[in-house]
Scaffold this motif. Structure first.
Motif, short mmCIF file in Angstrom:
data_model
loop_
_atom_site.label_atom_id
_atom_site.label_comp_id
_atom_site.label_asym_id
_atom_site.label_seq_id
_atom_site.Cartn_x
_atom_site.Cartn_y
_atom_site.Cartn_z
N THR A 157 0.82 -1.21 0.00
CA THR A 157 0.00 0.00 0.00
C THR A 157 0.85 1.26 0.00
O THR A 157 0.57 2.21 -0.73
N LYS A 158 1.90 1.27 0.81
CA LYS A 158 2.79 2.44 0.84
C LYS A 158 3.44 2.64 -0.52
O LYS A 158 3.57 3.76 -1.00
N GLU A 181 2.19 1.66 -3.41
CA GLU A 181 1.15 2.13 -4.34
C GLU A 181 0.93 3.63 -4.19
O GLU A 181 0.77 4.34 -5.18
N ASN A 182 0.95 4.12 -2.96
CA ASN A 182 0.80 5.56 -2.72
C ASN A 182 1.98 6.33 -3.28
O ASN A 182 1.81 7.40 -3.87
N GLU A 183 3.18 5.78 -3.11
CA GLU A 183 4.38 6.41 -3.66
C GLU A 183 4.32 6.45 -5.18
O GLU A 183 4.68 7.45 -5.80
N LYS A 202 1.60 6.44 -7.02
CA LYS A 202 0.57 7.43 -7.39
C LYS A 202 1.16 8.84 -7.37
O LYS A 202 0.94 9.64 -8.29
N GLU A 203 1.94 9.14 -6.34
CA GLU A 203 2.59 10.45 -6.25
C GLU A 203 3.60 10.63 -7.39
O GLU A 203 3.71 11.71 -7.97
#
Length: 109
Positions: free
Chosen positions: A81-82, A84-86, A88-89
């Motif tokens: 998840t972390k 995936e967030n990275e 996305k950014e």
């Protein structure tokens, strides 16, 4: 690969590798092979392995050791998840920069 390409790639390679791990776990050599298949032919395996250590330390991937037919177990990387967030950014930043650069390339002030 020219110096300018090398420098630009250094800033984006982490995002590229995270994108390759989207929806599909892979080990280091597989990642290097996928990069080369996409035209990143000059990337050394050592560069990829060093990057994998960094993204593991940053907590962007989950790592599982799986048996190998040849040699020691392989470290298989899965985007978490972390990560995936990275990613996305990274894509948001990439979109912002590429739009601005395209404007400049077309002569916009």
């Amino acid at each position: 690969m020219g110096k300018q390409m090398t420098e630009m790639l250094k800033g984006t390679l982490e995002g590229v590798v995270l994108a390759l791990l989207t929806g599909q776990a892979a080990y280091g050599y597989e990642i290097t092979t996928k990069l080369r298949a996409r035209g990143f032919t000059d990337i050394a395996e050592g560069t990829v392995y060093a990057l994998l250590v960094r993204i593991e330390q940053k907590g962007l991937v989950d790592v599982e050791k799986r048996p190998s037919e040849k040699g020691p177990p392989r470290k298989v990387y899965t985007l978490n998840t972390k990560g995936e967030n990275e990613l996305k950014e990274f894509w948001n930043t990439w979109s912002f920069l590429s739009e601005r650069l395209e404007e400049l390339r077309k002569g916009g002030n």
